[in-house]
Design a protein around this motif. Structure first.
Motif, PDB file in Angstrom:
ATOM      1  N   ILE A  10       9.364  10.426   1.285  1.00 48.21           N
ATOM      2  CA  ILE A  10       8.622   9.209   1.600  1.00 48.21           C
ATOM      3  C   ILE A  10       8.582   9.055   3.119  1.00 48.21           C
ATOM      4  N   LEU A  11       7.391   8.834   3.665  1.00 44.49           N
ATOM      5  CA  LEU A  11       7.243   8.732   5.116  1.00 44.49           C
ATOM      6  C   LEU A  11       7.044   7.295   5.588  1.00 44.49           C
ATOM      7  N   ARG A  12       6.146   6.569   4.956  1.00 43.01           N
ATOM      8  CA  ARG A  12       5.932   5.182   5.368  1.00 43.01           C
ATOM      9  C   ARG A  12       5.151   4.452   4.290  1.00 43.01           C
ATOM     10  N   THR A  13       5.144   3.121   4.386  1.00 41.42           N
ATOM     11  CA  THR A  13       4.381   2.310   3.435  1.00 41.42           C
ATOM     12  C   THR A  13       3.638   1.213   4.187  1.00 41.42           C
ATOM     13  N   TYR A  14       2.563   0.726   3.549  1.00 36.63           N
ATOM     14  CA  TYR A  14       1.785  -0.386   4.083  1.00 36.63           C
ATOM     15  C   TYR A  14       1.532  -1.377   2.951  1.00 36.63           C
ATOM     16  N   ARG A  15       1.463  -2.632   3.302  1.00 40.24           N
ATOM     17  CA  ARG A  15       1.107  -3.641   2.307  1.00 40.24           C
ATOM     18  C   ARG A  15      -0.349  -3.490   1.900  1.00 40.24           C
ATOM     19  N   LEU A  16      -0.607  -3.711   0.627  1.00 36.85           N
ATOM     20  CA  LEU A  16      -1.967  -3.710   0.098  1.00 36.85           C
ATOM     21  C   LEU A  16      -2.079  -4.893  -0.856  1.00 36.85           C
ATOM     22  N   GLY A  17      -2.731  -5.931  -0.401  1.00 31.66           N
ATOM     23  CA  GLY A  17      -2.840  -7.125  -1.226  1.00 31.66           C
ATOM     24  C   GLY A  17      -1.504  -7.835  -1.372  1.00 31.66           C
ATOM     25  N   GLU A  18      -1.382  -8.594  -2.445  1.00 28.82           N
ATOM     26  CA  GLU A  18      -0.199  -9.421  -2.645  1.00 28.82           C
ATOM     27  C   GLU A  18       0.992  -8.653  -3.209  1.00 28.82           C
ATOM     28  N   SER A  19       0.750  -7.605  -3.998  1.00 24.57           N
ATOM     29  CA  SER A  19       1.872  -6.970  -4.693  1.00 24.57           C
ATOM     30  C   SER A  19       1.909  -5.451  -4.583  1.00 24.57           C
ATOM     31  N   ASP A  20       0.858  -4.828  -4.061  1.00 25.13           N
ATOM     32  CA  ASP A  20       0.794  -3.367  -4.014  1.00 25.13           C
ATOM     33  C   ASP A  20       1.187  -2.848  -2.632  1.00 25.13           C
ATOM     34  N   ARG A  21       1.428  -1.534  -2.578  1.00 30.24           N
ATOM     35  CA  ARG A  21       1.689  -0.879  -1.301  1.00 30.24           C
ATOM     36  C   ARG A  21       0.973   0.466  -1.275  1.00 30.24           C
ATOM     37  N   ILE A  22       0.545   0.857  -0.081  1.00 32.73           N
ATOM     38  CA  ILE A  22       0.085   2.226   0.145  1.00 32.73           C
ATOM     39  C   ILE A  22       1.287   3.024   0.634  1.00 32.73           C
ATOM     40  N   VAL A  23       1.541   4.148  -0.003  1.00 29.85           N
ATOM     41  CA  VAL A  23       2.699   4.980   0.313  1.00 29.85           C
ATOM     42  C   VAL A  23       2.211   6.321   0.852  1.00 29.85           C
ATOM     43  N   VAL A  24       2.730   6.713   2.003  1.00 27.86           N
ATOM     44  CA  VAL A  24       2.445   8.032   2.572  1.00 27.86           C
ATOM     45  C   VAL A  24       3.651   8.914   2.279  1.00 27.86           C
ATOM     46  N   PHE A  25       3.415  10.070   1.656  1.00 28.07           N
ATOM     47  CA  PHE A  25       4.533  10.935   1.288  1.00 28.07           C
ATOM     48  C   PHE A  25       4.145  12.403   1.446  1.00 28.07           C
ATOM     49  N   LEU A  26       5.150  13.214   1.755  1.00 31.39           N
ATOM     50  CA  LEU A  26       4.952  14.652   1.929  1.00 31.39           C
ATOM     51  C   LEU A  26       5.510  15.365   0.712  1.00 31.39           C
ATOM     52  N   VAL A  36      -1.537   4.681  -3.876  1.00 28.88           N
ATOM     53  CA  VAL A  36      -1.345   3.264  -4.171  1.00 28.88           C
ATOM     54  C   VAL A  36      -0.198   3.123  -5.158  1.00 28.88           C
ATOM     55  N   ALA A  37       0.795   2.339  -4.776  1.00 34.20           N
ATOM     56  CA  ALA A  37       1.905   2.009  -5.671  1.00 34.20           C
ATOM     57  C   ALA A  37       1.659   0.597  -6.183  1.00 34.20           C
ATOM     58  N   LYS A  38       1.113   0.511  -7.385  1.00 32.15           N
ATOM     59  CA  LYS A  38       0.771  -0.792  -7.954  1.00 32.15           C
ATOM     60  C   LYS A  38       2.042  -1.596  -8.226  1.00 32.15           C
ATOM     61  N   HIS A  39       2.005  -2.859  -7.822  1.00 35.08           N
ATOM     62  CA  HIS A  39       3.106  -3.801  -8.054  1.00 35.08           C
ATOM     63  C   HIS A  39       4.422  -3.307  -7.447  1.00 35.08           C
ATOM     64  N   ALA A  40       4.327  -2.516  -6.366  1.00 35.82           N
ATOM     65  CA  ALA A  40       5.544  -1.950  -5.762  1.00 35.82           C
ATOM     66  C   ALA A  40       6.468  -3.026  -5.224  1.00 35.82           C
ATOM     67  N   ARG A  41       5.916  -4.150  -4.838  1.00 34.30           N
ATOM     68  CA  ARG A  41       6.748  -5.215  -4.286  1.00 34.30           C
ATOM     69  C   ARG A  41       7.417  -6.039  -5.378  1.00 34.30           C
TER      70      ARG A  41
END
Length: 213
Positions: A10-26, A36-41
């Motif tokens: 896992i390299l980094r994440t960004y918020r996407l909307g109220e409950s999701d996150r964008i995840v950058v991974f190698l 997109v990690a749905k409901h990650a939060r």
């Protein structure tokens, strides 16, 4: 819509909307991905504690031909800098992750870079001193990218450390004696090379600088 299961960093994440996150991974075998990690939060079962920078884990994701982002189904953590006894190394985890993110190419497999990142996480957990480990990581990252240029101005102690780094795994750094001055020389030389090739300063470098104050 093929589904893939593989090892990943896992390299980094960004918020996407109220409950999701964008995840950058190698990934080990398919290069860098953004998903997109749905409901990650909200979902601790699927992602709880698994999205910290440099977490080594098993991921499952689905690719859509017409979409740039994959759908990240779950991350099962295997190793994490959070397991390190010294909590101060977490700032370096962000630094290592940002460097990998800057140099890894989307969907371009680079198992050597992946193994470098994974081995550095193992070394952090095993208590390898973080400053020599950081210089080792920078040195090998720059070498793997084909842009390493030895600085003739560094001391004999700094050159001796690089000679050892060429022969050792990161865990072997526990048996290497190197002065703080030599490490500082290498830090300055490596950071100058990184800045020249990326044409910018990294955010994590500023964070590390603030941590030292």
């Amino acid at each position: 819509m093929p589904q893939y299961t593989t090892d990943a960093l896992i390299l980094r994440t960004y918020r996407l909307g109220e409950s999701d996150r964008i995840v950058v991974f190698l990934t080990r075998d398919r290069g860098k991905k953004r998903g997109v990690a749905k409901h990650a939060r909200q979902s601790r079962r699927r992602f709880g504690g698994a999205l910290e920078p440099m977490t080594c884990g098993r991921v499952a994701y689905v690719e859509h031909e017409s979409r740039e982002l994959v759908f990240l189904h779950y991350v099962e953590p295997i190793r994490s800098p959070l397991l390190a006894a010294d909590g101060s190394v977490l700032g370096y985890a962000e630094y290592f992750a940002e460097l990998i993110d800057e140099w890894a190419q989307d969907a371009d497999p680079n198992e050597t870079l992946f193994r470098l990142g994974w081995s550095v996480v193992d070394s952090m957990i095993e208590g390898v001193p973080i400053e020599p480990l950081a210089r080792y990581f920078e040195y090998w990252l720059l070498r793997l990218q084909g842009v390493y240029q030895p600085d003739p101005r560094v001391s004999e102690g700094a050159r001796a450390f690089l000679t050892a780094a060429r022969e050792l795994s990161p865990l072997g750094l526990r048996d290497v004696t190197v002065s703080g001055q030599a490490l500082a020389e290498l830090e300055a030389a490596h950071r100058a090379l990184i800045r020249m090739h990326l044409e910018k300063d990294l955010h994590s470098v500023r964070v590390l600088r603030d941590m030292r104050r």
